[in-house]
Design a protein around this motif. Structure first.
Motif, short mmCIF file in Angstrom:
data_model
loop_
_atom_site.label_atom_id
_atom_site.label_comp_id
_atom_site.label_asym_id
_atom_site.label_seq_id
_atom_site.Cartn_x
_atom_site.Cartn_y
_atom_site.Cartn_z
N HIS A 11 1.93 6.73 6.65
CA HIS A 11 1.61 6.39 5.26
C HIS A 11 1.90 7.56 4.31
O HIS A 11 2.36 7.35 3.18
CB HIS A 11 0.13 6.00 5.21
N HIS A 15 4.42 7.78 1.11
CA HIS A 15 4.06 8.20 -0.26
C HIS A 15 5.04 9.26 -0.76
O HIS A 15 5.51 9.21 -1.90
CB HIS A 15 2.65 8.76 -0.31
N SER A 20 -4.31 10.92 -3.00
CA SER A 20 -4.67 9.50 -2.98
C SER A 20 -6.16 9.35 -2.76
O SER A 20 -6.91 10.33 -2.85
CB SER A 20 -3.89 8.79 -1.87
N ASP A 45 -0.69 2.27 -3.34
CA ASP A 45 -0.17 1.73 -2.08
C ASP A 45 0.77 0.55 -2.33
O ASP A 45 0.46 -0.34 -3.13
CB ASP A 45 -1.34 1.31 -1.18
ZN ZN Z 1 -1.93 5.53 -0.07
#
Ligand code: ZN
Ligand code: KG4
Length: 345
Positions: free
Chosen positions: A116, A120, A141, A309
């Motif tokens: 993840h 990003h 985040s 996201d």
């Molecule tokens: Zn995220």
């Protein structure tokens, strides 16, 4: 060097937290990006993991179907399937990962698991496909605050992390203290526009000299103490509330920007990437823009819709790895924490 991609569309799936998302990309071109943000957490002032998993299970098939429809792409056109497998809420990750593996296996498509945080960082390529390492990335985040050095895409070193709350988490918790609801980042960003960032000298945790780590829990406590001393959030005038929001935001932005610039100087890079949900923050974008310009650094930031996201960044990260010949085994499992995942040397 031009980036290499598979010669057709790649499907990306993202379910690490409370957004069920699917996207179809060809290279860095987004054919579709569907994000279904779950609303069942609103009454709880935070994400409830069990509710998130159940909502993903309900939403994943329709969200993927819509992404394919909007892209005008059938399963037979795809060159691969990518899904986030780490880090995140384990039950949430398992839904997207399981769906992606099953679909890829059934259709005979290559499958790749994506980190993840790498997604990003790479999300910046959706906005500017020319960004290249060496660079310093600030990934901020709701779950993470990391300063990352990339000497090349896919090779990362974490130079600094938060020791307690993530930056987005600090925004969210402070917003609750101020009675602004969840998620707090956008609400504080908005309110802070009307306030004075210098009204209250909230503490800045710089930690040991030279440290690139962060700590935001003391700041949150300082806001709590101030609000309590003034009779609670309900007793604050709209002007005072805006000043508290602006001063809190200023304390976060100042430390995030200062440490990112210090990292860029230390690593002797010419490019800074700002990504993750908190990258949507107007004050942070502006501060880094100005500071980078003054120092002759190039700042790359994704468009707002790719800060939070989304699955476009997952499809992109997966596509780059697929083009390098990488495949994930069917046994790939969901990994909840960053330290257990394979991000960084
Ligand atoms: Zn995220
Ligand atoms: O990347 P993201 O969508 O999900 C995670 O991976 O955590 O980030 C969500 C976080 C939340 O904490 C949210 O409050 C924060 O990003 N956020 C913001 C803004 N928009 C979203 N924080 C500050 N200012 C914003 N404008």
């Amino acid at each position: 060097m031009p980036l290499r991609f598979p010669d057709g569309p790649v499907l990306g799936i993202e379910t690490s937290c409370d957004d069920t998302a699917a996207a179809v990309l060809v290279g860095t071109r987004v054919l579709s990006s569907v994000v279904s943000s779950q609303t069942e957490h609103l009454p709880y002032d935070g994400v409830v993991p069990e509710l998130a998993s159940r909502a993903h299970a309900r939403l994943i098939a329709p969200v993927v179907r819509r992404a394919l429809e909007e892209a005008g792409v059938g399963w037979e056109d795809l060159r691969g399937v990518a899904a986030t497998h780490a880090p995140g809420l384990i039950g949430s990750l398992l839904v997207g990962l399981g769906f992606a593996k099953a679909a890829a296996a059934a259709r005979g498509l290559p499958f790749i698991g994506v980190n993840h945080l790498e997604a990003h960082l790479l999300s910046v390529l959706l906005t500017d496909p020319e960004v290249r390492p060496p660079l310093i990335g600030l990934l901020a985040s709701g779950g993470h605050t990391e300063i990352v050095e990339a000497r090349e895409w896919h090779r990362y070193r974490i130079l600094g992390s938060t020791r307690d709350d993530a930056a987005g988490e600090a925004f969210d918790k402070t917003a609750i203290l101020l009675g602004l609801g969840f998620p707090g980042g956008p609400a504080i960003d908005r309110l802070a526009q009307k306030g004075n960032p210098d009204a209250i000298p909230f503490p800045r945790a710089r930690l040991e000299p030279g440290s690139l780590d962060f700590s935001f829990s003391g700041l949150k406590t300082a806001v709590r103490n101030l609000v309590a001393a003034e009779g609670g959030a309900g007793a604050l005038s709209p002007e005072r509330l805006a000043d508290v929001a602006a001063s809190f935001q200023e304390a976060v932005v100042e430390v995030l920007a200062a440490k990112t610039l210090a990292a860029a100087e230390k690593a002797r890079v010419g490019t800074v990437v700002l990504a993750g949900g908190v990258a949507a923050n107007r004050a942070l974008r502006l501060r880094l823009e100005t500071a980078c310009r003054e120092r002759g650094l190039t700042l790359a930031v994704p468009e707002i819709r790719y800060c939070g996201d989304n699955a476009a960044m997952v499809a992109l990260a997966g596509a780059l790895r697929l083009a390098r010949g990488e495949r994930s085994p069917w046994t790939l499992s969901a990994v909840p924490t960053l330290s257990q995942s394979s991000f960084g040397d």
